[in-house]
Design an enzyme around this catalytic site. Sequence first.
Site, PDB file in Angstrom:
ATOM      1  N   GLY A  54       0.821  -1.196   0.000  1.00 53.35           N
ATOM      2  CA  GLY A  54       0.000   0.000   0.000  1.00 53.35           C
ATOM      3  C   GLY A  54       0.857   1.248   0.000  1.00 53.35           C
TER       4      GLY A  54
ATOM      5  N   GLN B 142       3.108   9.977   1.317  1.00 56.30           N
ATOM      6  CA  GLN B 142       4.397   9.279   1.392  1.00 56.30           C
ATOM      7  C   GLN B 142       5.329   9.649   0.241  1.00 56.30           C
ATOM      8  OE1 GLN B 142       2.431   5.212   2.142  1.00 56.30           O
ATOM      9  NE2 GLN B 142       4.402   5.043   3.164  1.00 56.30           N
TER      10      GLN B 142
ATOM     11  N   CYS C  51       6.094  -0.291   7.263  1.00 56.28           N
ATOM     12  CA  CYS C  51       5.697   0.844   6.434  1.00 56.28           C
ATOM     13  C   CYS C  51       6.899   1.289   5.613  1.00 56.28           C
ATOM     14  CB  CYS C  51       5.210   1.979   7.335  1.00 56.28           C
ATOM     15  SG  CYS C  51       4.746   3.463   6.431  1.00 56.28           S
ATOM     16  N   LEU C  52       6.655   1.607   4.344  1.00 59.03           N
ATOM     17  CA  LEU C  52       7.758   2.042   3.478  1.00 59.03           C
ATOM     18  C   LEU C  52       8.378   3.342   3.995  1.00 59.03           C
ATOM     19  CD1 LEU C  52       6.142   1.274  -0.001  1.00 59.03           C
ATOM     20  CD2 LEU C  52       7.915  -0.049   1.179  1.00 59.03           C
TER      21      LEU C  52
ATOM     22  N   HIS D  28      -4.262   1.319   7.632  1.00 56.19           N
ATOM     23  CA  HIS D  28      -2.899   1.854   7.642  1.00 56.19           C
ATOM     24  C   HIS D  28      -2.770   3.027   6.658  1.00 56.19           C
ATOM     25  CE1 HIS D  28       1.633   1.127   7.827  1.00 56.19           C
ATOM     26  NE2 HIS D  28       1.501   1.944   6.812  1.00 56.19           N
ATOM     27  N   GLU D  29      -3.296   2.851   5.439  1.00 45.98           N
ATOM     28  CA  GLU D  29      -3.139   3.897   4.425  1.00 45.98           C
ATOM     29  C   GLU D  29      -4.001   5.122   4.730  1.00 45.98           C
ATOM     30  OE1 GLU D  29      -0.624   3.561   2.671  1.00 45.98           O
ATOM     31  OE2 GLU D  29      -0.381   1.428   3.058  1.00 45.98           O
TER      32      GLU D  29
ATOM     33  N   HIS E 141      -2.368   7.325   7.103  1.00 45.85           N
ATOM     34  CA  HIS E 141      -1.369   8.199   6.470  1.00 45.85           C
ATOM     35  C   HIS E 141      -2.002   9.526   6.039  1.00 45.85           C
ATOM     36  CE1 HIS E 141       2.453   6.123   6.209  1.00 45.85           C
ATOM     37  NE2 HIS E 141       1.904   5.022   5.734  1.00 45.85           N
TER      38      HIS E 141
HETATM   39 NI    NI Z   1       2.725   3.113   5.597  1.00 47.51          NI
END
Ligand code: NI
Length: 166
Positions: A45, A50, A92-93, A134-135, A138
Amino acid sequence: MIRHILTFPDPVLKKKATPITVITDEIRQLANDMAETMYDAPGVGLAAPQIGVSQRLIVIDVAAKDDAPQLITVINPVIIHGEGELYEEEGCLSVPHFSANVKRHAKVVVKGLSLDGHERVWHADDLLAIAFQHEIDHLDGILFVDRLSPLKRELFLKKAKKWGAP
Ligand code: NI
């Protein structure tokens, strides 16, 4: 185009993203770039903040590696219902070198717009439910590490210092 992924503690990650009011070519390009960036990473995701764009757009694909891709792109996603509880490991990236268990709803119903501007509803459970939560976090400037207990969060901050975050 693959975009650069911002990492903690970049201030854009803490900002509440703004809703998208018109679906322009620019937004469609952004969605394409986000999918490309997510698959390249690879991740399951990605949210627009991000890659430094503070707008409410997410892409998700939780399909297993050997299965066909199942890309989900949602503009202005909102969780309209959540139930049950999960406690699974998340990464998470934007938070490299760290993962931890996070408490989430086991099932969610998400409302939003698809790229063609149509309102859609997604019923998600398990990994997809976690990805949505999660997204969407963000988009509200929340990272999974913000949902940890104070003790675990402290552990994260200590580790983050080691990889160069202030
Ligand atoms: Ni993330």
